[in-house]
Design a protein around this motif. Sequence first.
Motif, short mmCIF file in Angstrom:
data_model
loop_
_atom_site.label_atom_id
_atom_site.label_comp_id
_atom_site.label_asym_id
_atom_site.label_seq_id
_atom_site.Cartn_x
_atom_site.Cartn_y
_atom_site.Cartn_z
N ALA A 141 8.48 -11.43 -73.68
CA ALA A 141 9.48 -10.64 -72.95
C ALA A 141 10.64 -11.51 -72.49
CB ALA A 141 8.83 -9.93 -71.77
N ALA A 142 10.34 -12.74 -72.07
CA ALA A 142 11.40 -13.65 -71.63
C ALA A 142 12.32 -14.00 -72.81
CB ALA A 142 10.79 -14.92 -71.02
N ARG A 143 11.72 -14.20 -74.01
CA ARG A 143 12.55 -14.47 -75.19
C ARG A 143 13.44 -13.27 -75.53
NH1 ARG A 143 7.74 -16.80 -76.78
NH2 ARG A 143 7.19 -15.01 -78.11
N ILE A 144 12.86 -12.08 -75.46
CA ILE A 144 13.63 -10.86 -75.74
C ILE A 144 14.78 -10.73 -74.75
CG2 ILE A 144 13.54 -8.32 -75.70
CD1 ILE A 144 10.58 -8.60 -76.66
N LEU A 145 14.46 -10.88 -73.47
CA LEU A 145 15.47 -10.74 -72.42
C LEU A 145 16.55 -11.81 -72.54
CD1 LEU A 145 15.81 -8.74 -70.11
CD2 LEU A 145 14.58 -10.33 -68.63
N GLY A 150 21.73 -12.95 -73.17
CA GLY A 150 22.47 -14.18 -73.45
C GLY A 150 22.26 -15.24 -72.38
N VAL A 151 21.05 -15.33 -71.87
CA VAL A 151 20.72 -16.34 -70.84
C VAL A 151 19.58 -17.21 -71.36
CG1 VAL A 151 21.46 -14.86 -68.91
CG2 VAL A 151 19.08 -14.79 -69.68
N SER A 152 19.29 -18.26 -70.60
CA SER A 152 18.18 -19.14 -70.99
C SER A 152 16.84 -18.42 -70.74
CB SER A 152 18.22 -20.44 -70.19
OG SER A 152 17.89 -20.18 -68.83
#
Length: 192
Positions: A141-145, A150-152
Amino acid sequence: MLRGLRVAVIHAPDQDGEALIRQLRRIGCQVQAVWPAPIEPPPGIDLVFMNLDHRFQPAKSWAMSEDAPAVVAILEYENPVILKALIVTGVHGVLVKPLRPAGILSTLVLARWLHGYHRRLDSKVRKLEETIKAQRDISKAARILAEVKGVSESDAFETIRNQATRRRISMSEVAASIIGAQDVLKDLSRDE
C-alpha cells in the motif's frame, strides 16, 4: 485437572478396552465407550484413546481441526503402516497392548500437555503469519500510495499511519483499502 476430563475410548469391547475404561474411571475421568470407530472425533471430548490398527486409521482431520481432542493411540503391534498412521493422525501418546493400569495416567497427562503445547504453538504461528501478511500489505500500500501521490515510500507509510490513527483502525485495514481501491481502478481501466 483430571477429574471430570471427558474421555472417549474407541476400542472394541474386549478385555483391554474394559481395563482401560476402568482405570480411566478410577482416575476420575468421564468415560464414553465408542464402537464402532467413528469417522470424526466424538464432539465435546477432551481426549481420545483409540485402537489404531490396519482396520481403523482416522483421517488427517482428527489432528488438524482446531477443536480436535488430544489423541492417544493403542497399538497391538508396530509396522511401517501403523507408524505412518501415528504421524498422520497426530497422536500425542501411545499405549501398547496388553494394556496395564501402570502407564495410563502418565500417558494421559503427557498427551494433554503436548496437545496444549501444540495448540499454543499453532496460535503463535497463525499470529505471526497474520503479522507478516499485514506488513506485506502495508508495504504494498505504501508503494501504491507513493506512486499515486508522487512521494517517498516513507512519507506514504506515514500517511497510512496517520489515517489509521485518525480513523482508529489498524494500519493493515488502511492498507487493505488502498490495495482494494487500486484493484478496482485496474478493473475499471480494463473495462474501458
